[in-house]
Design a protein around this motif. Structure first.
Motif, PDB file in Angstrom:
ATOM      1  N   TYR A  64      -5.964  -1.966  -7.158  1.00  0.00           N
ATOM      2  CA  TYR A  64      -7.015  -2.049  -6.130  1.00  0.00           C
ATOM      3  C   TYR A  64      -7.491  -3.490  -5.988  1.00  0.00           C
ATOM      4  CZ  TYR A  64     -11.596  -1.546  -3.952  1.00  0.00           C
ATOM      5  OH  TYR A  64     -12.679  -1.685  -3.124  1.00  0.00           O
ATOM      6  N   GLU A  65      -7.675  -4.195  -7.136  1.00  0.00           N
ATOM      7  CA  GLU A  65      -8.157  -5.573  -7.093  1.00  0.00           C
ATOM      8  C   GLU A  65      -7.163  -6.498  -6.385  1.00  0.00           C
ATOM      9  OE1 GLU A  65      -8.204  -3.646  -9.699  1.00  0.00           O
ATOM     10  OE2 GLU A  65     -10.394  -3.397  -9.979  1.00  0.00           O
ATOM     11  N   GLU A  66      -5.851  -6.254  -6.630  1.00  0.00           N
ATOM     12  CA  GLU A  66      -4.827  -7.081  -5.977  1.00  0.00           C
ATOM     13  C   GLU A  66      -4.826  -6.874  -4.461  1.00  0.00           C
ATOM     14  OE1 GLU A  66      -1.474  -7.481  -9.512  1.00  0.00           O
ATOM     15  OE2 GLU A  66      -1.447  -5.738  -8.159  1.00  0.00           O
ATOM     16  N   ILE A  67      -4.997  -5.620  -4.040  1.00  0.00           N
ATOM     17  CA  ILE A  67      -5.048  -5.325  -2.593  1.00  0.00           C
ATOM     18  C   ILE A  67      -6.268  -5.986  -1.967  1.00  0.00           C
ATOM     19  CG2 ILE A  67      -5.427  -3.470  -0.914  1.00  0.00           C
ATOM     20  CD1 ILE A  67      -3.661  -1.696  -2.697  1.00  0.00           C
ATOM     21  N   ARG A  68      -7.414  -5.887  -2.643  1.00  0.00           N
ATOM     22  CA  ARG A  68      -8.636  -6.509  -2.126  1.00  0.00           C
ATOM     23  C   ARG A  68      -8.459  -8.029  -2.008  1.00  0.00           C
ATOM     24  NH1 ARG A  68     -12.387  -4.732   0.691  1.00  0.00           N
ATOM     25  NH2 ARG A  68     -13.983  -6.018  -0.343  1.00  0.00           N
ATOM     26  N   GLN A  69      -7.767  -8.642  -2.973  1.00  0.00           N
ATOM     27  CA  GLN A  69      -7.547 -10.075  -2.940  1.00  0.00           C
ATOM     28  C   GLN A  69      -6.677 -10.460  -1.732  1.00  0.00           C
ATOM     29  OE1 GLN A  69      -5.907 -11.724  -6.541  1.00  0.00           O
ATOM     30  NE2 GLN A  69      -5.655 -13.760  -5.650  1.00  0.00           N
ATOM     31  N   ARG A  70      -5.639  -9.642  -1.498  1.00  0.00           N
ATOM     32  CA  ARG A  70      -4.755  -9.935  -0.344  1.00  0.00           C
ATOM     33  C   ARG A  70      -5.521  -9.778   0.974  1.00  0.00           C
ATOM     34  NH1 ARG A  70       1.529  -8.626  -0.837  1.00  0.00           N
ATOM     35  NH2 ARG A  70       1.875  -9.085  -3.051  1.00  0.00           N
ATOM     36  N   GLU A  71      -6.379  -8.749   1.048  1.00  0.00           N
ATOM     37  CA  GLU A  71      -7.166  -8.551   2.260  1.00  0.00           C
ATOM     38  C   GLU A  71      -8.115  -9.733   2.497  1.00  0.00           C
ATOM     39  OE1 GLU A  71      -7.376  -3.653   2.485  1.00  0.00           O
ATOM     40  OE2 GLU A  71      -8.964  -4.785   1.443  1.00  0.00           O
ATOM     41  N   GLN A  72      -8.693 -10.236   1.419  1.00  0.00           N
ATOM     42  CA  GLN A  72      -9.578 -11.395   1.533  1.00  0.00           C
ATOM     43  C   GLN A  72      -8.811 -12.625   2.023  1.00  0.00           C
ATOM     44  OE1 GLN A  72     -12.741 -11.502   1.404  1.00  0.00           O
ATOM     45  NE2 GLN A  72     -13.069 -13.732   1.439  1.00  0.00           N
TER      46      GLN A  72
ATOM     47  N   LYS B   2       0.829  -1.204   0.000  1.00  0.00           N
ATOM     48  CA  LYS B   2       0.000   0.000   0.000  1.00  0.00           C
ATOM     49  C   LYS B   2       0.865   1.258   0.000  1.00  0.00           C
ATOM     50  CE  LYS B   2      -4.147  -1.827   2.288  1.00  0.00           C
ATOM     51  NZ  LYS B   2      -4.991  -1.793   3.520  1.00  0.00           N
TER      52      LYS B   2
END
Length: 427
Positions: free
Chosen positions: A322-330, A315
């Motif tokens: 954004y999609e990659e960050i969301r995937q890592r958060e998931q 970050k």
């Protein structure tokens, strides 16, 4: 705390199912009901200087009533006077004089020695009334003579006078009445020698140990420590020949129905040995599974911490979409779920393990073992469940023993709950 005193994480005494091959000197306590055997065992297994702090570690059941005492022979491993470098074993027995079930209790005592012990180094006969050799005590001594053989018994015995205050005030008071302690001991020894027709060549130690000494009275405390050390020296005496339990004779003449009681006790002992083997296997498997689950939970926690740090770096560096960050958060969210489940699994295994330990303790104390499946229908899912299992025992002493063994790990709310449910305050 004295460097020789008990470590905070090590119990000063533990109830054991079997004392064979433990490499320890073994001290057998016998005497009439209410003589103070259990009180003496407790006092000799606690560090004197810190006795107040260790009161909850008393594992031998004492009774306020002199006619009601321990109802089973209890085997134990003890740090003598709470000192880890003085590891011995105590055998606390019933009084064979006060209940209608004395025949079965004598049988249990004989069979437990033969099946769960290998030898005795010293026999302590505890006497509560030094002014008179009571019939019940005579019967006990005759039983032991028959079991071990007269010569071997008298070579291995020490008489301990209990329940006799050792404060300066009480000693002087007795002396003024011409019943000073030295004369009491001489008189008791003379009566014993006459009663059992001992020749002059047979002598035996006899002294006073007051298990109920006043911790705040330095004279009483010093006398207790001095006599306790005398007892320990006798116990570890390398020249004293131990008594093998293989030589114990099945005494059947003195107690009516003892032959039948012995057969029943032998059958019960065999079942208990099988149950002990099963429970130990269950306990060891649960401990192994618990450690594995805890290790897995710790690994998941470390993985989550590492993943969160990596996400923060991404970050800050703006190196991901954004999609990659969301995937890592998931992914981290799912890892947290896995970690919670792993910790829950570890907690459940921990309570199962504790219940298995409790079952072993109850079995060693002569009670029915409480199996994990029988009590909890196959699962120990919460603190409340283990508490209900404890309460279901309806045995305050078993609960005290359990708490003394793992009390440091139990939350205060659990102890309060047990107090409320069982209705006693001394846990």
């Amino acid at each position: 705390m004295d460097s020789k005193a008990a470590d905070d994480n090590e119990p000063t005494a533990t109830i054991e199912f079997d004392l064979r091959d433990n490499g320890r000197k073994k001290l057998l306590f016998v005497g009439k009901t209410g003589a103070g055997k259990s009180a003496l065992c407790n006092a000799l297994s606690l560090p004197v200087e810190e006795s107040d702090e260790f009161q909850e570690c008393k594992i031998f059941p004492e009774s306020a009533k002199r006619d009601i005492g321990n109802k089973h022979t209890i085997l134990s491993n003890v740090n003598f006077m709470g000192q880890p470098d003085k590891k011995v074993s105590f055998i606390d027995t019933v009084g064979f004089d006060s209940t209608e079930k004395k025949t079965s209790e004598v049988a249990e005592f004989i069979v437990k020695l033969k099946d769960n012990c290998d030898y005795i180094n010293l026999i302590a006969v505890v006497v509560s009334n030094p002014k008179r050799l009571e019939d019940s005590l005579k019967d006990t001594i005759e039983l032991l003579e028959s079991m071990f053989g007269k010569d071997q018994f008298w070579k291995s015995v020490v008489f301990i006078i209990s329940n006799l205050s050792q404060s300066d005030k009480e000693i002087k008071k007795r002396s003024k009445r011409s019943v000073d302690d030295d004369n009491l001991i001489i008189s008791l020894k003379a009566e014993i020698q006459g009663e059992f027709r001992l020749d002059g060549a047979i002598d035996f130690p006899c002294f006073i140990i007051d298990a109920h000494f006043d911790l705040d009275n330095e004279d009483e405390k010093a006398r207790f420590q001095n006599r306790a050390e005398m007892l320990y020296t006798m116990l570890v005496d390398g020249e004293r020949k131990h008594v093998s339990v293989n030589d114990i004779k099945h005494v059947v003449g003195k107690y009516e129905g003892l032959q039948e009681a012995l057969r029943a006790a032998e059958i019960k002992s065999k079942k208990e040995h099988n149950e002990n083997k099963r429970l130990r296997k269950e306990r060891d498997a649960l401990l192994k599974a618990k450690k594995k689950a805890e290790k897995n939970a710790a690994k998941l926690a470390n993985d989550i911490e590492k993943a969160e740090m990596e996400l923060e770096d991404v970050k800050r560096g703006n190196t991901a979409t954004y999609e990659e960050i969301r995937q890592r958060e998931q992914e981290i969210f799912l890892m947290r779920q896995d970690e919670r489940q792993a910790r829950e699994d570890a907690a459940n295994l921990n309570w199962k393990y504790k219940l298995a330990c409790l079952s072993l303790l109850v079995l060693a104390c002569g009670g029915a073992a409480v199996g994990v499946t029988a009590v909890t229908a196959g699962a120990v899912a919460s603190e409340a469940t283990i508490l209900e299992a404890l309460v279901a025992l309806k045995n305050a002493e078993a609960v005290k023993i359990f708490l003394a063994s793992i009390g440091a790990q139990l939350q205060p709310i659990m102890i309060a709950y047990i107090k409320k449910k069982l209705g006693f305050d001394s846990v």
